[in-house]
Design a protein around this motif. Sequence first.
Motif, PDB file in Angstrom:
ATOM      1  N   LYS A 127      42.249  56.173  56.498  1.00 51.65           N
ATOM      2  CA  LYS A 127      41.083  55.106  56.626  1.00 51.65           C
ATOM      3  C   LYS A 127      40.389  55.253  55.519  1.00 51.65           C
ATOM      4  O   LYS A 127      40.010  54.084  55.050  1.00 51.65           O
ATOM      5  N   ALA A 128      40.046  56.341  54.800  1.00 52.67           N
ATOM      6  CA  ALA A 128      39.446  56.354  53.637  1.00 52.67           C
ATOM      7  C   ALA A 128      40.262  55.670  52.503  1.00 52.67           C
ATOM      8  O   ALA A 128      39.603  54.943  51.663  1.00 52.67           O
TER       9      ALA A 128
ATOM     10  N   ILE B 213      42.363  53.353  53.078  1.00 46.23           N
ATOM     11  CA  ILE B 213      42.062  51.587  53.414  1.00 46.23           C
ATOM     12  C   ILE B 213      40.753  51.314  53.063  1.00 46.23           C
ATOM     13  O   ILE B 213      40.541  49.954  52.352  1.00 46.23           O
ATOM     14  N   ARG B 214      39.588  52.003  53.182  1.00 48.90           N
ATOM     15  CA  ARG B 214      38.183  51.478  53.130  1.00 48.90           C
ATOM     16  C   ARG B 214      37.897  51.410  51.452  1.00 48.90           C
ATOM     17  O   ARG B 214      37.395  50.417  51.231  1.00 48.90           O
ATOM     18  N   ASN B 215      38.589  52.260  50.834  1.00 45.48           N
ATOM     19  CA  ASN B 215      38.561  52.374  49.468  1.00 45.48           C
ATOM     20  C   ASN B 215      39.164  50.999  48.899  1.00 45.48           C
ATOM     21  O   ASN B 215      38.656  50.335  47.738  1.00 45.48           O
ATOM     22  N   ARG B 216      40.349  50.416  49.236  1.00 43.31           N
ATOM     23  CA  ARG B 216      41.073  49.307  48.978  1.00 43.31           C
ATOM     24  C   ARG B 216      40.125  48.175  49.092  1.00 43.31           C
ATOM     25  O   ARG B 216      40.261  47.192  48.322  1.00 43.31           O
ATOM     26  N   ALA B 217      39.561  48.185  50.384  1.00 42.73           N
ATOM     27  CA  ALA B 217      38.630  47.052  50.654  1.00 42.73           C
ATOM     28  C   ALA B 217      37.664  46.874  49.995  1.00 42.73           C
ATOM     29  O   ALA B 217      37.004  45.677  49.655  1.00 42.73           O
ATOM     30  N   HIS B 218      37.078  47.867  49.072  1.00 42.66           N
ATOM     31  CA  HIS B 218      35.761  47.775  48.456  1.00 42.66           C
ATOM     32  C   HIS B 218      36.067  47.626  46.809  1.00 42.66           C
ATOM     33  O   HIS B 218      35.121  47.624  46.065  1.00 42.66           O
TER      34      HIS B 218
END
Length: 94
Positions: free
Chosen positions: A85-86, A88-93
């Motif tokens: 999840k981390a 994925i979140r990092n890629r999104a930001h």
Amino acid sequence: MDSRIQFRVDDETKRLAQQMAESQGRTLSDACRELTEQLAEQQRKAISHNAWLTQQVNQAFEKLDAGEASFVDHETSKARMAERKAKIRNRAHQ
């Protein structure tokens, strides 16, 4: 082969539905047909998904029966999921 569907509604419901369909440039019959086709497509997708899910479960049991399965404890599983999840979140930001 085409089939015919008949159903009953009260006059007010029919009148309002016809008005709405006409405001969209179509007939009430067209609107009912489109809804029926949408429902059928949703059912096709559900059937396809259920078949896929059944296949995945059967493959997992075959792997288990063959002694090829590995199990992960709950804490390790939670940690791995948190890492995913981390990422994925990092890629999104970025």
